[in-house]
Design a protein around this motif. Structure first.
Motif, PDB file in Angstrom:
ATOM      1  N   ARG A   3     -10.280  20.715  -3.552  1.00  0.00           N
ATOM      2  CA  ARG A   3      -9.516  19.479  -3.469  1.00  0.00           C
ATOM      3  C   ARG A   3      -8.286  19.578  -4.356  1.00  0.00           C
ATOM      4  NH1 ARG A   3      -8.950  15.268  -6.796  1.00  0.00           N
ATOM      5  NH2 ARG A   3      -8.766  13.130  -6.045  1.00  0.00           N
ATOM      6  N   GLU A  84      -5.128  11.366   1.442  1.00  0.00           N
ATOM      7  CA  GLU A  84      -6.364  12.125   1.645  1.00  0.00           C
ATOM      8  C   GLU A  84      -6.144  13.451   2.374  1.00  0.00           C
ATOM      9  OE1 GLU A  84      -9.865   8.749   1.462  1.00  0.00           O
ATOM     10  OE2 GLU A  84      -8.970   9.209   3.421  1.00  0.00           O
ATOM     11  N   LEU A  87      -4.628  15.943  -0.148  1.00  0.00           N
ATOM     12  CA  LEU A  87      -5.611  16.389  -1.140  1.00  0.00           C
ATOM     13  C   LEU A  87      -6.600  17.362  -0.511  1.00  0.00           C
ATOM     14  CD1 LEU A  87      -6.366  13.059  -3.056  1.00  0.00           C
ATOM     15  CD2 LEU A  87      -5.069  15.027  -3.898  1.00  0.00           C
ATOM     16  N   ALA A  88      -7.009  17.081   0.720  1.00  0.00           N
ATOM     17  CA  ALA A  88      -7.948  17.964   1.417  1.00  0.00           C
ATOM     18  C   ALA A  88      -7.346  19.342   1.647  1.00  0.00           C
ATOM     19  CB  ALA A  88      -8.360  17.338   2.746  1.00  0.00           C
TER      20      ALA A  88
END
Length: 217
Positions: A3, A84, A87-88
Protein backbone atom coordinates in the motif's frame (compact mmCIF):
# COMPACT_ATOMS: atom_id res chain seq x y z
CA UNK A 1 2.64 -4.20 -4.37
CA UNK A 2 2.51 -2.70 -0.87
CA UNK A 3 0.00 0.00 0.00
CA UNK A 4 1.14 3.52 -0.74
CA UNK A 5 1.68 6.42 1.65
CA UNK A 6 -1.18 8.76 2.57
CA UNK A 7 -0.23 12.23 3.79
CA UNK A 8 -2.67 15.05 4.48
CA UNK A 9 -1.97 18.72 5.09
CA UNK A 10 -4.30 20.72 7.29
CA UNK A 11 -4.55 24.31 8.46
CA UNK A 12 -6.70 27.39 8.56
CA UNK A 13 -7.11 29.89 5.76
CA UNK A 14 -3.79 31.31 4.58
CA UNK A 15 -1.64 28.65 6.24
CA UNK A 16 0.27 27.92 3.02
CA UNK A 17 -0.92 24.34 2.54
CA UNK A 18 -0.72 24.37 -1.27
CA UNK A 19 2.89 25.59 -1.29
CA UNK A 20 4.05 23.01 1.24
CA UNK A 21 2.17 20.18 -0.47
CA UNK A 22 3.88 20.98 -3.78
CA UNK A 23 7.28 21.09 -2.08
CA UNK A 24 6.74 17.66 -0.51
CA UNK A 25 5.47 16.27 -3.82
CA UNK A 26 8.61 17.44 -5.65
CA UNK A 27 10.84 15.99 -2.91
CA UNK A 28 9.11 12.60 -2.98
CA UNK A 29 9.43 12.36 -6.76
CA UNK A 30 13.20 12.74 -6.51
CA UNK A 31 13.16 9.77 -4.14
CA UNK A 32 11.43 7.42 -6.50
CA UNK A 33 7.79 7.77 -5.45
CA UNK A 34 4.85 8.03 -7.80
CA UNK A 35 2.98 11.01 -6.37
CA UNK A 36 -0.69 11.92 -6.59
CA UNK A 37 -1.35 15.45 -5.32
CA UNK A 38 -4.99 16.32 -4.75
CA UNK A 39 -7.34 18.41 -2.64
CA UNK A 40 -10.59 18.42 -0.73
CA UNK A 41 -13.26 19.18 -1.48
CA UNK A 42 -12.48 18.42 -5.10
CA UNK A 43 -9.82 16.42 -6.89
CA UNK A 44 -12.30 14.79 -9.30
CA UNK A 45 -15.17 16.26 -11.39
CA UNK A 46 -18.06 15.27 -9.09
CA UNK A 47 -16.30 16.53 -5.97
CA UNK A 48 -15.24 19.74 -7.73
CA UNK A 49 -18.90 20.47 -8.48
CA UNK A 50 -19.78 19.93 -4.82
CA UNK A 51 -16.88 22.26 -3.94
CA UNK A 52 -18.42 24.99 -6.07
CA UNK A 53 -21.70 24.68 -4.15
CA UNK A 54 -19.98 24.71 -0.74
CA UNK A 55 -17.67 27.66 -1.37
CA UNK A 56 -20.00 29.82 -3.47
CA UNK A 57 -20.15 33.26 -1.84
CA UNK A 58 -23.83 33.42 -2.74
CA UNK A 59 -24.57 30.50 -0.42
CA UNK A 60 -24.09 32.28 2.91
CA UNK A 61 -27.41 30.86 4.12
CA UNK A 62 -26.14 27.25 3.92
CA UNK A 63 -27.07 25.39 7.10
CA UNK A 64 -24.24 23.81 9.11
CA UNK A 65 -25.42 20.19 8.77
CA UNK A 66 -25.96 20.64 5.06
CA UNK A 67 -22.38 21.89 4.79
CA UNK A 68 -21.04 18.93 6.77
CA UNK A 69 -22.95 16.43 4.64
CA UNK A 70 -21.76 18.01 1.40
CA UNK A 71 -18.14 17.79 2.54
CA UNK A 72 -18.61 14.13 3.48
CA UNK A 73 -20.25 13.35 0.13
CA UNK A 74 -17.39 14.98 -1.80
CA UNK A 75 -14.89 13.14 0.38
CA UNK A 76 -16.45 9.76 -0.30
CA UNK A 77 -16.48 10.16 -4.07
CA UNK A 78 -12.91 11.49 -4.08
CA UNK A 79 -11.76 8.61 -1.90
CA UNK A 80 -13.16 5.77 -4.00
CA UNK A 81 -12.38 7.36 -7.35
CA UNK A 82 -8.89 8.76 -6.73
CA UNK A 83 -7.30 8.17 -3.31
CA UNK A 84 -7.90 4.45 -2.81
CA UNK A 85 -6.85 3.41 -6.34
CA UNK A 86 -3.63 5.44 -6.05
CA UNK A 87 -2.78 3.92 -2.67
CA UNK A 88 -3.53 0.43 -3.99
CA UNK A 89 -1.03 1.11 -6.80
CA UNK A 90 1.64 2.02 -4.25
CA UNK A 91 1.67 5.78 -4.83
CA UNK A 92 2.19 8.56 -2.31
CA UNK A 93 -1.09 10.47 -2.06
CA UNK A 94 -0.78 14.04 -0.79
CA UNK A 95 -4.10 15.66 0.02
CA UNK A 96 -4.78 19.29 0.83
CA UNK A 97 -7.37 18.75 3.62
CA UNK A 98 -9.15 15.59 4.72
CA UNK A 99 -11.42 14.56 7.57
CA UNK A 100 -9.70 16.78 10.18
CA UNK A 101 -10.98 19.82 8.30
CA UNK A 102 -14.57 18.73 8.83
CA UNK A 103 -13.93 18.08 12.51
CA UNK A 104 -12.33 21.50 13.02
CA UNK A 105 -14.62 23.59 10.80
CA UNK A 106 -18.04 21.95 11.09
CA UNK A 107 -17.54 19.97 14.28
CA UNK A 108 -15.88 22.62 16.44
CA UNK A 109 -16.26 26.02 14.77
CA UNK A 110 -19.85 25.47 13.58
CA UNK A 111 -20.73 23.84 16.90
CA UNK A 112 -22.08 20.57 15.50
CA UNK A 113 -19.78 18.54 17.75
CA UNK A 114 -16.70 16.64 16.68
CA UNK A 115 -18.19 13.24 17.52
CA UNK A 116 -21.30 13.96 15.47
CA UNK A 117 -19.28 15.09 12.46
CA UNK A 118 -16.91 12.14 12.90
CA UNK A 119 -19.89 9.75 12.67
CA UNK A 120 -20.85 11.22 9.29
CA UNK A 121 -17.31 10.97 8.03
CA UNK A 122 -16.68 7.50 9.42
CA UNK A 123 -19.52 6.37 7.17
CA UNK A 124 -17.84 8.17 4.26
CA UNK A 125 -14.24 6.97 4.70
CA UNK A 126 -14.55 3.63 6.46
CA UNK A 127 -11.26 2.78 8.16
CA UNK A 128 -8.95 4.78 5.90
CA UNK A 129 -6.97 7.44 7.76
CA UNK A 130 -3.74 9.24 6.83
CA UNK A 131 -0.36 7.80 7.72
CA UNK A 132 0.72 11.34 8.59
CA UNK A 133 -1.08 14.66 8.94
CA UNK A 134 0.88 17.91 8.95
CA UNK A 135 -1.05 20.68 10.66
CA UNK A 136 0.24 24.10 9.61
CA UNK A 137 -0.59 26.33 12.53
CA UNK A 138 -1.10 30.03 11.90
CA UNK A 139 -3.02 32.65 13.86
CA UNK A 140 -6.19 33.55 11.94
CA UNK A 141 -5.36 37.24 11.80
CA UNK A 142 -2.05 36.38 10.11
CA UNK A 143 -3.58 33.87 7.68
CA UNK A 144 -6.44 36.13 6.64
CA UNK A 145 -4.05 39.02 6.08
CA UNK A 146 -2.01 36.79 3.77
CA UNK A 147 -5.11 35.95 1.76
CA UNK A 148 -6.20 39.57 1.39
CA UNK A 149 -2.74 40.68 0.32
CA UNK A 150 -2.21 37.82 -2.16
CA UNK A 151 -3.07 38.71 -5.72
CA UNK A 152 -5.11 36.27 -7.80
CA UNK A 153 -6.60 34.18 -5.00
CA UNK A 154 -10.37 34.02 -5.13
CA UNK A 155 -12.14 34.91 -1.87
CA UNK A 156 -14.57 32.08 -1.07
CA UNK A 157 -17.48 31.77 1.36
CA UNK A 158 -15.33 30.60 4.26
CA UNK A 159 -12.98 33.56 3.86
CA UNK A 160 -15.99 35.82 4.57
CA UNK A 161 -16.53 34.39 8.07
CA UNK A 162 -15.62 36.69 10.94
CA UNK A 163 -12.41 36.37 12.93
CA UNK A 164 -14.07 34.52 15.81
CA UNK A 165 -15.06 31.67 13.49
CA UNK A 166 -11.49 31.23 12.27
CA UNK A 167 -10.24 31.37 15.86
CA UNK A 168 -12.58 28.48 16.69
CA UNK A 169 -11.26 26.57 13.66
CA UNK A 170 -7.72 26.92 15.00
CA UNK A 171 -8.91 25.88 18.44
CA UNK A 172 -10.44 22.76 16.90
CA UNK A 173 -7.24 21.85 15.09
CA UNK A 174 -5.17 22.26 18.24
CA UNK A 175 -7.58 19.97 20.10
CA UNK A 176 -7.24 17.34 17.38
CA UNK A 177 -3.44 17.59 17.48
CA UNK A 178 -3.53 17.00 21.24
CA UNK A 179 -5.82 13.99 20.84
CA UNK A 180 -3.90 12.35 17.99
CA UNK A 181 -0.17 13.05 18.49
CA UNK A 182 0.70 9.72 16.85
CA UNK A 183 -0.67 11.00 13.53
CA UNK A 184 -0.84 14.80 13.62
CA UNK A 185 2.35 16.86 13.68
CA UNK A 186 2.00 20.60 14.32
CA UNK A 187 4.28 22.99 12.42
CA UNK A 188 4.50 26.72 13.06
CA UNK A 189 3.38 28.13 9.71
CA UNK A 190 4.26 31.70 10.66
CA UNK A 191 7.91 30.89 9.97
CA UNK A 192 9.43 31.72 6.55
CA UNK A 193 8.13 29.25 3.92
CA UNK A 194 11.51 27.57 3.47
CA UNK A 195 11.66 26.75 7.18
CA UNK A 196 8.10 25.40 7.16
CA UNK A 197 8.95 23.19 4.18
CA UNK A 198 12.18 21.97 5.78
CA UNK A 199 10.30 20.91 8.89
CA UNK A 200 7.55 19.29 6.81
CA UNK A 201 10.13 17.29 4.85
CA UNK A 202 11.87 16.21 8.06
CA UNK A 203 8.61 14.90 9.53
CA UNK A 204 7.67 13.19 6.28
CA UNK A 205 11.04 11.47 6.04
CA UNK A 206 10.78 10.21 9.61
CA UNK A 207 7.37 8.71 8.95
CA UNK A 208 8.47 7.13 5.69
CA UNK A 209 11.24 5.11 7.33
CA UNK A 210 8.75 2.30 7.87
CA UNK A 211 7.87 2.00 4.19
CA UNK A 212 9.84 -0.69 2.37
CA UNK A 213 10.14 1.08 -0.98
CA UNK A 214 11.25 4.41 0.49
CA UNK A 215 14.78 5.28 -0.55
CA UNK A 216 16.92 8.35 -0.04
CA UNK A 217 19.06 9.31 -3.00
Amino acid sequence: MSRGFFLTIEGGEGAGKTTILQGIADWLKTRGWDVVATREPGGIPIAEKIREVILDRGHTDMEARTEALLYAAARRQHLVQKVEPALAAGAAVLCDRFVDSSLAYQGHARGLGMEEVWSINRFAIGDLMPDLTLYLDVRPEVGLTRIRSAGGREINRLDLEDLSFHQKVREGYLLLAQRHPERIVTINAEQPPQQVLAQALEETEKRLKGFSHFRVK
